[in-house]
Design a protein around this motif. Structure first.
Motif, PDB file in Angstrom:
ATOM      1  N   GLU A 152       0.835  -1.389   0.125  1.00  0.00           N
ATOM      2  CA  GLU A 152       0.021   0.011  -0.026  1.00  0.00           C
ATOM      3  C   GLU A 152       0.663   1.156  -0.012  1.00  0.00           C
ATOM      4  O   GLU A 152       0.186   2.389   0.051  1.00  0.00           O
ATOM      5  CB  GLU A 152      -0.941  -0.035   1.217  1.00  0.00           C
TER       6      GLU A 152
ATOM      7  N   ARG B 162      -1.890   3.003  -8.408  1.00  0.00           N
ATOM      8  CA  ARG B 162      -2.835   3.040  -9.054  1.00  0.00           C
ATOM      9  C   ARG B 162      -4.256   3.027  -7.996  1.00  0.00           C
ATOM     10  O   ARG B 162      -5.239   3.822  -8.346  1.00  0.00           O
ATOM     11  CB  ARG B 162      -3.270   1.657  -9.706  1.00  0.00           C
ATOM     12  N   ARG B 163      -4.147   2.232  -6.926  1.00  0.00           N
ATOM     13  CA  ARG B 163      -5.205   2.521  -6.194  1.00  0.00           C
ATOM     14  C   ARG B 163      -5.316   3.953  -5.366  1.00  0.00           C
ATOM     15  O   ARG B 163      -6.428   4.420  -5.236  1.00  0.00           O
ATOM     16  CB  ARG B 163      -4.983   1.514  -4.887  1.00  0.00           C
TER      17      ARG B 163
ATOM     18  N   GLN C 118      -7.431   5.818  -8.035  1.00  0.00           N
ATOM     19  CA  GLN C 118      -8.791   5.544  -8.328  1.00  0.00           C
ATOM     20  C   GLN C 118      -9.371   6.043  -6.735  1.00  0.00           C
ATOM     21  O   GLN C 118     -10.481   6.733  -7.196  1.00  0.00           O
ATOM     22  CB  GLN C 118      -8.961   4.026  -7.981  1.00  0.00           C
ATOM     23  N   LYS C 119      -8.849   5.949  -5.884  1.00  0.00           N
ATOM     24  CA  LYS C 119      -9.452   6.841  -4.451  1.00  0.00           C
ATOM     25  C   LYS C 119      -9.419   8.204  -4.665  1.00  0.00           C
ATOM     26  O   LYS C 119     -10.566   8.753  -4.378  1.00  0.00           O
ATOM     27  CB  LYS C 119      -8.607   6.427  -3.297  1.00  0.00           C
TER      28      LYS C 119
ATOM     29  N   THR D 292     -11.787   0.393 -14.651  1.00  0.00           N
ATOM     30  CA  THR D 292     -10.183  -0.093 -14.698  1.00  0.00           C
ATOM     31  C   THR D 292      -9.854  -1.210 -15.475  1.00  0.00           C
ATOM     32  O   THR D 292      -9.753  -2.304 -15.406  1.00  0.00           O
ATOM     33  CB  THR D 292      -9.698  -0.457 -13.334  1.00  0.00           C
TER      34      THR D 292
END
Length: 468
Positions: free
Chosen positions: A71, A79-80, A83-84, A101
């Motif tokens: 994380e 990427r995460r 997205q958030k 995605t």
């Protein structure tokens, strides 16, 4: 300035023969000045751009082959986080963004083991013409000197966290408003490993049947001091292909004979951006470069062009190659590496403003005209015709001397008319085009006649082919 003889002659003849009808028609033409674009430009926040880049640099490396489970480090965490960030923007606009995605498992010369490459898209559906798509993109992956080195720190602050920051900031600003056409904010992966994210995006667009009118690929847009020390914070380069990558042999033969080498939809999209910068940005100019990309280099706009979509590359005016694709190090007192100290956030803000203004203008305007044709061989006059354009109050017929880089002369044609005759404008001596204008003055890009200039998108495909 003295006009070229052929232009002066045409101006004199046209003004004498068309003075009365042209003046009457011009009085009824909608004003094309759009105060909203100045408002949107003012909403771009340099601190927000800086915050995004600092967050992305904080993941250490974003190499396509890097860690995906952590994380705090690697491409997966980046990427995460992206997205958030899109999800937070969507929450602020009442859920106006759809997050997708699209991905593919890839192997290839720069991807020796099967690897999932994932793009992150935020989609703001159009209110009345949702199949039309205006797209902005930047790539999230980074690299060092060895393109296969996925463990070393690769901050990628300018290449291309700057582009990603522009995409996210455009989403934040534009999501507060609604537009007839759909906006797509695309953060792509795998660019450094072979333009993989662009290929996945092109395949996704074909499968969805998107009518992409413009792909604004932002790659390396945050530095204002070149390697030689030259400072340029008042210009940005926009690269555009001259002839379509999807041109057929028959179309090439027609284009070689009748012209169109400098009038692809991508080239006229670059002219459109240049005009917007002149009207709505302070002390900032677009430098049009008549190439698909920098010499011997490429970007994620290329797969979109190869799929038949209009696309341009937006890149800073003065590159510093010591800060691109380099291991972090100091040699003989010179620092190498793509670190955040190499980003000029005021300059990046200007480039972002250009993108925001362009997306809003394109999405508000009618679609570019279709079916544009010219006639006039062995005639002193030129007839221009086109198909009726949805949401258009009328059209402008444009013409220019064949060596002129910009459209110069025009005639307003109001209402449902789909043709115009230009008296004493000889077809042999000029290039011609047509733009559509809405009742409230939003204008489309200009379309050159025939296949060479058509903005029409390729048909959708039944299935998405794998990326290799």
């Amino acid at each position: 300035m003295r006009l070229p003889l052929v232009l002066a002659t045409a101006l004199t003849a046209s003004s004498l023969l068309l003075a009365a009808p042209t003046q009457a028609a011009e009085a009824a033409a909608p004003s094309t000045d759009q105060p909203l674009l100045r408002t949107l430009a003012a909403e771009v926040d340099a601190k927000a751009l800086e915050s995004t880049i600092r967050s992305l640099v904080g993941f250490g490396t974003r190499h396509t082959l890097s860690e995906t489970k952590s994380e705090t480090r690697g491409i997966g965490a980046a990427r995460r986080w992206t997205q958030k960030r899109f999800e937070a923007i969507s929450k602020d606009c009442g859920g106006c963004l759809i997050i997708e995605t699209p991905s593919d498992v890839v192997t290839g010369r720069r991807v020796p083991n099967p690897t999932e490459v994932v793009n992150v898209l935020a989609i703001q559906k159009g209110t009345s013409d949702p199949d039309r798509v205006i797209l902005i993109a930047g790539h999230i992956d980074s690299r060092v000197t060895d393109v296969m080195d996925f463990t070393s720190d690769a901050p990628g602050a300018n290449d291309d966290a700057s582009g990603v920051a522009a995409v996210i900031e455009a989403a934040r600003v534009l999501s507060k408003h609604r537009f007839p056409a759909t906006l797509v904010f695309a953060v792509l992966s795998g660019e450094e490993q072979g333009l993989l994210g662009g290929k996945i995006l092109a395949n996704h667009a074909r499968a969805k049947g998107w009518k992409i009118e413009a792909d604004l690929n932002n790659d390396i847009i945050g530095n204002s001091r070149g390697q030689s020390g030259v400072m340029n914070n008042t210009q940005v380069r926009v690269f555009s292909e001259g002839t379509k990558a999807v041109e057929t042999p028959e179309q090439a033969n027609s284009r070689r004979y009748n012209g169109g080498e400098v009038d692809s939809p991508s080239r006229n999209l670059a002219r459109y951006l240049d005009g917007l910068a002149d009207r709505y940005l302070n002390n900032f100019d677009v430098v049009m470069v008549y190439r698909t990309d920098r010499y011997g280099r490429g970007g994620d706009q290329v797969p979109l062009l190869e799929a038949g979509y209009p696309a341009v590359r937006v890149t800073e005016a003065a590159e510093n190659y010591d800060r691109q694709h380099q291991n972090l190090r100091t040699e003989n007192g010179k620092a190498y590496g793509d670190v955040i100290e190499g980003v000029d956030f005021a300059y990046l803000s200007q480039v972002t403003r250009l993108n925001v203004v362009a997306m809003a203008s394109l999405a508000s305007a009618p679609p570019p005209p279709s079916g544009v044709k010219i006639e006039g061989a062995v005639s002193p006059d030129t007839k221009v015709s086109w198909a009726a354009t949805p949401r258009a109050a009328g059209h402008r017929v444009w013409w220019r001397v064949t060596t002129d880089p910009q459209w110069r002369l025009n005639r307003w044609v109001a209402g449902p008319a789909t043709n115009a005759t230009l008296k004493d404008v000889v077809i042999d001596d000029f290039f011609f085009g047509v733009s559509a204008i809405s009742p409230d003055g939003w204008e489309s890009p200009t379309v050159f006649p025939g296949a060479a200039g058509s903005f029409e998108s390729p048909p959708p495909v039944a299935a998405t082919p794998p990326v290799k």
